[in-house]
Design a protein around this motif. Structure first.
Motif, short mmCIF file in Angstrom:
data_model
loop_
_atom_site.label_atom_id
_atom_site.label_comp_id
_atom_site.label_asym_id
_atom_site.label_seq_id
_atom_site.Cartn_x
_atom_site.Cartn_y
_atom_site.Cartn_z
N LEU A 93 0.61 2.88 -4.78
CA LEU A 93 0.50 1.69 -4.39
C LEU A 93 0.64 1.39 -6.70
CD1 LEU A 93 -3.13 0.72 -3.42
CD2 LEU A 93 -0.83 -0.71 -2.96
N LEU A 94 0.87 2.61 -7.43
CA LEU A 94 0.99 2.46 -8.86
C LEU A 94 2.47 2.23 -8.67
CD1 LEU A 94 -1.03 4.40 -10.25
CD2 LEU A 94 -1.73 2.21 -9.69
N THR A 95 2.75 3.62 -7.59
CA THR A 95 4.60 3.73 -7.94
C THR A 95 5.04 3.25 -7.32
OG1 THR A 95 3.74 5.75 -7.33
CG2 THR A 95 6.33 5.26 -6.86
N GLY A 96 4.81 2.09 -6.12
CA GLY A 96 5.90 0.69 -5.85
C GLY A 96 4.90 -0.43 -6.15
N TRP A 97 4.58 -0.95 -7.28
CA TRP A 97 4.28 -1.47 -7.95
C TRP A 97 5.43 -1.19 -8.89
CZ3 TRP A 97 2.20 -6.81 -8.14
CH2 TRP A 97 2.30 -7.35 -9.23
N SER A 98 5.41 -0.30 -9.61
CA SER A 98 6.12 -0.36 -10.96
C SER A 98 7.78 -0.25 -10.90
CB SER A 98 6.08 1.04 -11.43
OG SER A 98 4.76 1.17 -12.12
N GLY A 99 7.62 0.58 -9.36
CA GLY A 99 9.61 0.05 -9.40
C GLY A 99 9.15 -0.51 -8.76
N GLY A 100 8.39 -2.12 -7.96
CA GLY A 100 9.39 -3.75 -7.91
C GLY A 100 9.32 -3.99 -9.20
N GLY A 101 9.58 -3.23 -10.27
CA GLY A 101 10.42 -4.15 -11.78
C GLY A 101 9.38 -4.41 -12.66
N SER A 102 7.95 -4.55 -12.09
CA SER A 102 6.81 -5.28 -12.48
C SER A 102 5.81 -3.88 -13.53
CB SER A 102 5.65 -5.70 -11.58
OG SER A 102 6.00 -7.16 -11.43
#
Length: 221
Positions: A93-102
């Motif tokens: 979840l942490l990786t996905g959120w940052s990876g989305g530009g947020s």
């Protein structure tokens, strides 16, 4: 402006409810209070913690009682803490959120000097633009004042309250978010019963993946 999540630690990213309840029961034993089950703890827990103790005692704890209970809680919690792990799916979840530009940060009422080694032990610090733990004596105040300072420190990074979602596990997290004009999502796997969380009027999630989904919807609206 980009979307931002402020994560809570204990009971949210860090799955330590068993250790918290066991340590609380050790603290209760200091003044001859009966132990609580996890379910009972969630139903009775209050923030600040001194209010929780007062409700169980039926009166305010004396300064000497407070110090004994507080010392016992922390002694037992630290002995049990290293046996706890992350809540399911945290790394993804942490990786996905940052990876989305947020962006995302971590704000905890756990002592800062104890928090940082734990975050680093799980190799999570790299996901956050800022990590803040409590720097003052606990048990006497809520999270709002700490969130004010946390967001002020993030302002140069274009983090705005209106585009921020605080994800935590207690009612006080939602109250803190409202205080600064941010959104909140509450997670039911921590210290408060779902029935208590639902009374606040913010989304309540049973998994952190669901909490992130709600956060995305809140900042998109």
């Amino acid at each position: 402006m980009r979307a931002h999540i402020v994560w809570d630690w204990n009971g949210t990213l860090f799955d330590d409810i068993g250790a918290v309840v066991a340590a609380s029961n050790a603290a209760f034993a200091e003044i001859d209070l009966s132990p609580l089950t996890v379910r009972e703890y969630r139903e009775q827990y209050r923030v600040p913690v001194v209010d929780f103790y007062q409700e169980r005692l039926g009166r305010a704890p004396s300064p000497e009682e407070w110090l004994r209970m507080d010392a016992s809680f922390h002694r037992h919690y630290e002995a049990l803490r290293d046996g706890c792990g992350l809540t399911a799916g945290v790394e993804e979840l942490l990786t996905g959120w940052s990876g989305g530009g947020s962006s995302q940060s971590l704000l905890s009422m756990y002592g800062h000097d104890q928090l940082l080694p734990l975050v680093r032990r799980f190799d999570l610090e790299r996901h956050f633009v800022r990590v803040d733990g409590r720097s003052s004596t606990g048990g006497v105040s809520g999270k709002a004042e700490h969130l004010v300072r946390h967001l002020a420190a993030l302002a140069p990074a274009d983090v705005l309250p209106a585009r921020t979602v605080l994800i935590g596990d207690v009612v006080d997290d939602a109250l803190a978010a409202a205080h600064v004009g941010a959104h909140a999502v509450l997670y039911s796997g921590g210290s408060h019963a779902r029935s208590a969380l639902e009374q606040v009027g913010v989304p309540v999630a049973d998994t952190l993946a669901q909490a992130v989904q709600y956060a995305q919807e809140l900042v998109a609206s």
